[in-house]
Design an enzyme around this catalytic site. Sequence first.
Site, mmCIF file in Angstrom:
data_model
loop_
_atom_site.group_PDB
_atom_site.id
_atom_site.type_symbol
_atom_site.label_atom_id
_atom_site.label_comp_id
_atom_site.label_asym_id
_atom_site.label_seq_id
_atom_site.Cartn_x
_atom_site.Cartn_y
_atom_site.Cartn_z
ATOM 1 N N TYR A 33 -40.660 0.530 -19.637
ATOM 2 C CA TYR A 33 -40.824 0.500 -21.099
ATOM 3 C C TYR A 33 -42.270 0.433 -21.583
ATOM 4 O O TYR A 33 -42.513 0.517 -22.781
ATOM 5 C CB TYR A 33 -40.018 -0.673 -21.677
ATOM 6 C CG TYR A 33 -38.532 -0.520 -21.429
ATOM 7 C CD1 TYR A 33 -37.821 0.536 -21.995
ATOM 8 C CD2 TYR A 33 -37.844 -1.404 -20.596
ATOM 9 C CE1 TYR A 33 -36.471 0.698 -21.752
ATOM 10 C CE2 TYR A 33 -36.486 -1.259 -20.347
ATOM 11 C CZ TYR A 33 -35.803 -0.200 -20.927
ATOM 12 O OH TYR A 33 -34.473 -0.032 -20.690
ATOM 13 N N GLU B 185 -31.409 8.709 -33.556
ATOM 14 C CA GLU B 185 -31.318 7.795 -32.408
ATOM 15 C C GLU B 185 -32.598 7.912 -31.580
ATOM 16 O O GLU B 185 -33.077 9.014 -31.320
ATOM 17 C CB GLU B 185 -30.098 8.197 -31.559
ATOM 18 C CG GLU B 185 -29.909 7.349 -30.320
ATOM 19 C CD GLU B 185 -28.754 7.850 -29.444
ATOM 20 O OE1 GLU B 185 -27.889 8.611 -29.938
ATOM 21 O OE2 GLU B 185 -28.736 7.474 -28.257
ATOM 22 N N ASN C 163 -32.767 2.331 -32.435
ATOM 23 C CA ASN C 163 -32.716 2.259 -30.981
ATOM 24 C C ASN C 163 -31.672 1.183 -30.678
ATOM 25 O O ASN C 163 -31.988 -0.008 -30.699
ATOM 26 C CB ASN C 163 -34.079 1.882 -30.387
ATOM 27 C CG ASN C 163 -34.017 1.856 -28.863
ATOM 28 O OD1 ASN C 163 -32.935 1.892 -28.271
ATOM 29 N ND2 ASN C 163 -35.169 1.778 -28.222
ATOM 30 N N ARG D 270 -41.128 -6.806 -20.671
ATOM 31 C CA ARG D 270 -39.853 -6.379 -20.089
ATOM 32 C C ARG D 270 -40.040 -5.086 -19.279
ATOM 33 O O ARG D 270 -40.422 -4.055 -19.845
ATOM 34 C CB ARG D 270 -38.856 -6.128 -21.221
ATOM 35 C CG ARG D 270 -37.548 -5.543 -20.777
ATOM 36 C CD ARG D 270 -36.735 -5.045 -21.963
ATOM 37 N NE ARG D 270 -35.459 -4.541 -21.518
ATOM 38 C CZ ARG D 270 -34.676 -3.746 -22.212
ATOM 39 N NH1 ARG D 270 -35.033 -3.378 -23.426
ATOM 40 N NH2 ARG D 270 -33.545 -3.327 -21.722
ATOM 41 N N ARG E 78 -31.874 8.189 -15.964
ATOM 42 C CA ARG E 78 -31.692 6.850 -15.412
ATOM 43 C C ARG E 78 -30.275 6.692 -14.843
ATOM 44 O O ARG E 78 -29.652 7.662 -14.447
ATOM 45 C CB ARG E 78 -32.030 5.820 -16.500
ATOM 46 C CG ARG E 78 -33.471 5.974 -16.998
ATOM 47 C CD ARG E 78 -33.849 4.923 -18.005
ATOM 48 N NE ARG E 78 -33.752 3.579 -17.442
ATOM 49 C CZ ARG E 78 -33.787 2.462 -18.178
ATOM 50 N NH1 ARG E 78 -33.931 2.547 -19.494
ATOM 51 N NH2 ARG E 78 -33.675 1.289 -17.603
ATOM 52 N N HIS F 84 -34.910 6.385 -28.132
ATOM 53 C CA HIS F 84 -35.058 5.587 -26.903
ATOM 54 C C HIS F 84 -36.462 5.751 -26.363
ATOM 55 O O HIS F 84 -37.027 6.858 -26.390
ATOM 56 C CB HIS F 84 -34.051 6.031 -25.834
ATOM 57 C CG HIS F 84 -32.644 5.902 -26.294
ATOM 58 N ND1 HIS F 84 -32.001 4.686 -26.346
ATOM 59 C CD2 HIS F 84 -31.775 6.817 -26.776
ATOM 60 C CE1 HIS F 84 -30.782 4.870 -26.833
ATOM 61 N NE2 HIS F 84 -30.626 6.153 -27.107
ATOM 62 N N ALA G 214 -29.029 -1.436 -25.302
ATOM 63 C CA ALA G 214 -27.831 -1.434 -24.449
ATOM 64 C C ALA G 214 -26.558 -1.099 -25.233
ATOM 65 O O ALA G 214 -25.601 -0.539 -24.672
ATOM 66 C CB ALA G 214 -27.687 -2.787 -23.760
ATOM 67 N N SER H 115 -37.246 5.153 -23.090
ATOM 68 C CA SER H 115 -37.082 5.838 -21.800
ATOM 69 C C SER H 115 -36.174 7.055 -21.994
ATOM 70 O O SER H 115 -35.473 7.154 -23.011
ATOM 71 C CB SER H 115 -36.468 4.869 -20.777
ATOM 72 O OG SER H 115 -35.171 4.480 -21.187
ATOM 73 N N PRO I 297 -30.866 -5.015 -28.783
ATOM 74 C CA PRO I 297 -31.112 -6.162 -27.904
ATOM 75 C C PRO I 297 -32.210 -5.941 -26.872
ATOM 76 O O PRO I 297 -32.343 -4.851 -26.308
ATOM 77 C CB PRO I 297 -29.763 -6.381 -27.219
ATOM 78 C CG PRO I 297 -29.007 -5.124 -27.402
ATOM 79 C CD PRO I 297 -29.493 -4.519 -28.684
ATOM 80 N N ASN I 298 -32.945 -7.016 -26.657
ATOM 81 C CA ASN I 298 -34.017 -7.122 -25.648
ATOM 82 C C ASN I 298 -35.281 -6.350 -25.990
ATOM 83 O O ASN I 298 -36.262 -6.445 -25.263
ATOM 84 C CB ASN I 298 -33.510 -6.709 -24.249
ATOM 85 C CG ASN I 298 -32.386 -7.613 -23.787
ATOM 86 O OD1 ASN I 298 -32.531 -8.828 -23.854
ATOM 87 N ND2 ASN I 298 -31.279 -7.042 -23.366
HETATM 88 C C1 DQA Z 1 -33.300 1.921 -24.273
HETATM 89 C C2 DQA Z 1 -32.430 2.488 -23.141
HETATM 90 C C3 DQA Z 1 -31.178 1.660 -22.964
HETATM 91 O O1 DQA Z 1 -30.388 2.177 -21.912
HETATM 92 C C4 DQA Z 1 -31.549 0.227 -22.618
HETATM 93 O O2 DQA Z 1 -30.386 -0.573 -22.522
HETATM 94 C C5 DQA Z 1 -32.531 -0.366 -23.554
HETATM 95 C C6 DQA Z 1 -33.622 0.450 -24.073
HETATM 96 C C7 DQA Z 1 -34.641 2.668 -24.432
HETATM 97 O O3 DQA Z 1 -35.261 2.519 -25.461
HETATM 98 O O4 DQA Z 1 -35.073 3.345 -23.492
HETATM 99 O O5 DQA Z 1 -32.502 -1.561 -23.827
HETATM 100 O O6 DQA Z 1 -32.586 2.085 -25.499
#
Ligand code: DQA
Length: 151
Positions: free
Chosen positions: A29, A102, A78, A24, A111, A104, A81, A106, A16-17
């Site tokens: 990011y 997996e 990825n 964003r 964080r 990410h 959330a 960030s 998501p997102n």
């Molecule tokens: C994320 C890190 C997650 O905590 C966050 O909710 C994201 C992006 C990352 O790629 O850094 O949406 O997965």
Amino acid sequence: MKAKMKRNKILLIHGPNLHLLGTREPQIYGKFTLKDINEELKEKAKQSGLSLEVLQSNSEGEIVEKITNSKYDLLIINPAAYTHTSVAIRDAILAVNKPVIEVHLSNIYKREDFRKKSLISDISIGVITGFGPASYTLAFSAAAHFLKKVL
Ligand code: DQA
């Protein structure tokens, strides 16, 4: 007659997102878009003779369906959330028993505390976190290396 070699397939899922990359929270990011990432990986797939399918979804159910109903050799995900909350995605991965990497953008360990817990890490081959878009490139290289060695 030459036997046709089956190309190994990587399934890449963005949670998501992540469709909002570019606008964003760019301070976290970055300014590149999801299209930039996908295009780079498609090019890498072509060069390495691997097949790549990509899904971005904001819906937990759709991600579970993709993980459990598709044919692939390795999953790069990825979960965004859902990393921190989704027992459903964890269970789907366990159910299909495919190798997982997996990813990410960030560094989730740098964080908020709630991001430090991943429900996916302990069932993954490995985790790449904190390198921005290069996290995906590194994950792809790791996947290609793993598939070459294992399959
Ligand atoms: C994320 C890190 C997650 O905590 C966050 O909710 C994201 C992006 C990352 O790629 O850094 O949406 O997965």
